[in-house]
Design a protein around this motif. Structure first.
Motif, PDB file in Angstrom:
ATOM      1  N   LEU A 190     -40.753 112.080 104.420  1.00 20.39           N
ATOM      2  CA  LEU A 190     -39.500 111.783 104.961  1.00 20.39           C
ATOM      3  C   LEU A 190     -39.948 111.528 103.652  1.00 20.39           C
ATOM      4  N   ALA A 191     -38.440 111.763 103.411  1.00 18.64           N
ATOM      5  CA  ALA A 191     -37.942 111.255 102.093  1.00 18.64           C
ATOM      6  C   ALA A 191     -37.948 109.416 101.788  1.00 18.64           C
ATOM      7  N   ALA A 192     -38.090 108.946 100.525  1.00 14.77           N
ATOM      8  CA  ALA A 192     -38.560 107.508 100.938  1.00 14.77           C
ATOM      9  C   ALA A 192     -36.209 106.903 100.811  1.00 14.77           C
ATOM     10  N   ASP A 193     -36.309 105.933 101.641  1.00 12.67           N
ATOM     11  CA  ASP A 193     -35.602 105.535 100.671  1.00 12.67           C
ATOM     12  C   ASP A 193     -34.771 104.330 100.038  1.00 12.67           C
ATOM     13  N   ALA A 194     -36.247 103.671  99.657  1.00 18.27           N
ATOM     14  CA  ALA A 194     -35.976 102.719  98.353  1.00 18.27           C
ATOM     15  C   ALA A 194     -37.670 101.624  98.793  1.00 18.27           C
ATOM     16  N   VAL A 195     -38.043 101.316  97.428  1.00 15.70           N
ATOM     17  CA  VAL A 195     -38.800  99.893  97.426  1.00 15.70           C
ATOM     18  C   VAL A 195     -38.570  99.239  97.213  1.00 15.70           C
ATOM     19  N   HIS A 196     -39.257  98.174  98.095  1.00 15.45           N
ATOM     20  CA  HIS A 196     -38.784  96.401  98.116  1.00 15.45           C
ATOM     21  C   HIS A 196     -39.677  95.651  97.833  1.00 15.45           C
ATOM     22  N   SER A 197     -39.814  94.658  97.125  1.00 12.38           N
ATOM     23  CA  SER A 197     -40.573  93.999  96.803  1.00 12.38           C
ATOM     24  C   SER A 197     -41.195  93.126  98.333  1.00 12.38           C
ATOM     25  N   SER A 198     -42.172  92.247  97.921  1.00 12.47           N
ATOM     26  CA  SER A 198     -43.077  91.725  98.564  1.00 12.47           C
ATOM     27  C   SER A 198     -44.271  91.015  98.351  1.00 12.47           C
ATOM     28  N   GLU A 199     -44.739  89.453  99.188  1.00  8.62           N
ATOM     29  CA  GLU A 199     -45.947  89.629  98.313  1.00  8.62           C
ATOM     30  C   GLU A 199     -47.652  90.018  98.269  1.00  8.62           C
ATOM     31  N   LYS A 200     -47.167  91.025  99.051  1.00 12.15           N
ATOM     32  CA  LYS A 200     -48.860  91.847  99.398  1.00 12.15           C
ATOM     33  C   LYS A 200     -48.100  93.286  98.610  1.00 12.15           C
ATOM     34  N   ASP A 260     -56.726  99.265 110.526  1.00 15.49           N
ATOM     35  CA  ASP A 260     -57.116  99.306 108.899  1.00 15.49           C
ATOM     36  C   ASP A 260     -55.620 100.262 107.908  1.00 15.49           C
ATOM     37  N   ARG A 261     -54.885 100.592 107.756  1.00 15.66           N
ATOM     38  CA  ARG A 261     -54.358 101.301 107.305  1.00 15.66           C
ATOM     39  C   ARG A 261     -54.131  99.827 106.430  1.00 15.66           C
ATOM     40  N   PHE A 262     -53.667  98.702 106.660  1.00 16.30           N
ATOM     41  CA  PHE A 262     -53.289  98.139 104.979  1.00 16.30           C
ATOM     42  C   PHE A 262     -53.712  96.617 106.191  1.00 16.30           C
ATOM     43  N   PRO A 263     -55.154  96.932 105.113  1.00 20.24           N
ATOM     44  CA  PRO A 263     -55.548  95.267 105.295  1.00 20.24           C
ATOM     45  C   PRO A 263     -55.167  93.755 104.926  1.00 20.24           C
ATOM     46  N   ASP A 264     -53.886  93.936 104.460  1.00 19.86           N
ATOM     47  CA  ASP A 264     -53.511  92.980 104.009  1.00 19.86           C
ATOM     48  C   ASP A 264     -52.138  92.686 104.768  1.00 19.86           C
ATOM     49  N   TRP A 265     -52.426  92.777 105.811  1.00 14.92           N
ATOM     50  CA  TRP A 265     -51.453  92.900 106.756  1.00 14.92           C
ATOM     51  C   TRP A 265     -52.132  92.158 108.571  1.00 14.92           C
ATOM     52  N   LYS A 266     -53.663  92.751 108.226  1.00 11.52           N
ATOM     53  CA  LYS A 266     -54.537  92.888 109.631  1.00 11.52           C
ATOM     54  C   LYS A 266     -54.332  91.487 109.804  1.00 11.52           C
ATOM     55  N   GLY A 267     -54.102  91.210 111.262  1.00 10.80           N
ATOM     56  CA  GLY A 267     -53.653  90.179 111.960  1.00 10.80           C
ATOM     57  C   GLY A 267     -52.635  89.276 111.882  1.00 10.80           C
ATOM     58  N   VAL A 311     -41.712 101.516 107.640  1.00  9.15           N
ATOM     59  CA  VAL A 311     -42.590 100.816 106.393  1.00  9.15           C
ATOM     60  C   VAL A 311     -43.595 100.963 106.048  1.00  9.15           C
ATOM     61  N   ALA A 312     -44.047 101.190 104.708  1.00  2.00           N
ATOM     62  CA  ALA A 312     -45.319 100.559 104.020  1.00  2.00           C
ATOM     63  C   ALA A 312     -45.888 100.008 102.964  1.00  2.00           C
ATOM     64  N   ILE A 313     -47.048  99.773 102.473  1.00  2.00           N
ATOM     65  CA  ILE A 313     -47.390  98.549 102.101  1.00  2.00           C
ATOM     66  C   ILE A 313     -47.512  99.739 100.647  1.00  2.00           C
ATOM     67  N   GLU A 314     -47.290 100.045  98.944  1.00  2.00           N
ATOM     68  CA  GLU A 314     -46.856 101.505  98.077  1.00  2.00           C
ATOM     69  C   GLU A 314     -48.674 100.843  97.665  1.00  2.00           C
ATOM     70  N   PRO A 315     -49.387 101.292  96.950  1.00  2.00           N
ATOM     71  CA  PRO A 315     -50.449 101.288  96.447  1.00  2.00           C
ATOM     72  C   PRO A 315     -50.232  99.918  95.243  1.00  2.00           C
ATOM     73  N   ARG A 316     -51.094  99.675  94.736  1.00  2.00           N
ATOM     74  CA  ARG A 316     -50.932  99.521  93.240  1.00  2.00           C
ATOM     75  C   ARG A 316     -51.241 100.043  92.533  1.00  2.00           C
ATOM     76  N   ALA A 317     -50.546 100.123  91.179  1.00  2.00           N
ATOM     77  CA  ALA A 317     -50.326 100.941  90.075  1.00  2.00           C
ATOM     78  C   ALA A 317     -51.653 100.016  89.722  1.00  2.00           C
TER      79      ALA A 317
END
Length: 378
Positions: free
Chosen positions: A20-30, A304-311, A372-378
């Protein structure tokens, strides 16, 4: 049947994510957050549940239940939904699947119900067969009904996997009733999924108490989820003007409304019944928002998909139009990040899908199901 259902579920979990086409990318701490519209054209959607074959069930407050395919196709309304009272905050509300849904097709719906003596929250079970609900059975009816006003119906449904169903109930703007055990207003109730009352509920031996009551002193609980480690029921509820709370709804607990509160009336005046913010025998919130963000929807992230969000705990917000990401240390909230503010969308429901993505429902006439997904860091 169970073997086939397990294969379907495993295929969904391991298979590719629909393109599916992404609408937008938004910033976050993670990291950057990619938001994708899965489906649109939903009229005031309230709740989403994930079926083992990858399809999703979405309730619309006017009284319709839709099936959303992984590619975003929205079905015609499912037949057989109970009649709902669609006024004010009322309508078709939460949906939860039975833990054995893959085998039995059973689901639970909560909704505002209107009878001759007033309106209140009701819960029914049903079996999904194709595009129709069959064997619809009333499990619970909030009593007494309230003759005036169409606010504070709750309502979240949480099966605990041990045969019980938690139901959260607003106090229907009858503030004092939240402290009374002879009525359901302002309570979390616990029943068996058959509709019967468990013998170990805290007030089954209390004279004149409603035996379904699990906890009381609540205002309007619109978020509830089981903690993935402890199994306890965490809830959040709307304060008035300020004083939104996160609590752990424990057996017999009194959560104070309206005797203790951190909020005030919308007029700016104090709550008439309030005696302050603390009182012996009444629970303090684990976390509180002041001013009110108007929370709705809540989910623990345990994938486990986004470890930075675990818990982490995710909470949607209607008034502030955001998602709050809460980091926890046991029963303490140690950090809050407010994400997706620039979407400017009222968030009605928050869920973690079996695929590990975060899913949101927007509360609007052209409501959307977002991923919503965390984009892989460049």
């Amino acid at each position: 049947m169970r073997f086939i259902a397990s294969i379907i579920a495993a295929t969904f979990l391991a298979g590719p994510v629909p393109a599916l086409a992404a609408d937008a990318v938004h910033s976050s701490e993670k990291g950057p957050l990619r938001v994708t519209t899965v489906a649109s054209g939903l009229q005031f959607p309230w709740s989403v549940a994930f079926m083992p074959d990858g399809r999703m069930l979405v309730t619309e407050r006017p009284g319709r239940l839709r099936i959303v395919s992984p590619d975003g196709t929205v079905s015609d309304p499912v037949k057989g939904v109970p009649e709902v009272h669609y006024q004010g905050q009322g309508g078709l509300l939460d949906i939860a699947l039975d833990p054995r849904f893959a085998d039995n097709g059973v689901l639970y719906l909560s909704y505002a119900e209107k009878l001759r003596n007033g309106a209140g929250t009701a819960v029914s079970s049903a079996r999904l067969e194709g595009d129709e609900l069959k064997d619809v059975e009333l499990l619970f009816r909030q009593e007494p009904k309230v003759a005036q006003g169409d606010v504070h119906f709750g309502s979240r449904l949480v099966p605990d996997g041990r045969g019980h169903l938690f139901i959260t109930l607003g106090e229907r703007n009858q503030r004092a009733d939240a402290q009374r055990l002879d009525r359901h207003q302002g309570k979390v109730v616990r029943i068996f999924t058959s509709g019967l009352v468990p013998d170990d509920n805290p007030f089954t031996q209390t004279r004149d108490a409603m035996p379904e009551i699990w906890s009381y002193g609540h205002r309007n609980v619109q978020g509830a989820a089981l903690h993935p480690v402890t199994g306890e029921l965490w809830t959040h509820e709307h304060g008035p003007r300020g004083g939104d709370e996160i609590n752990i709804a424990r057996a017999g607990g009194n959560y104070g409304w309206p005797v203790i509160t951190y909020g005030i009336n919308y007029s700016g005046q104090p709550i008439p019944e309030a005696e302050g913010t603390e009182r012996e025998g009444m629970e303090q919130p684990l976390h509180m928002w002041k001013p009110s963000i108007a929370p709705s929807g809540m989910a623990f992230y345990d994938h486990d998909r986004f470890p930075d969000w675990k818990g982490n705990l995710f909470v949607g917000a209607l008034a502030f139009q955001l998602v709050a990401r809460l980091e926890l240390d046991g029963e303490r909230v140690v950090h809050e990040e407010r994400i997706l503010l620039d979407m400017k969308k009222r968030i009605r429901d928050v869920r973690v899908g079996p695929d590990g993505f975060l899913y949101l429902l927007t509360d609007e006439a052209d409501g959307k199901l977002l991923r919503v997904a965390i984009e892989p860091r460049a």
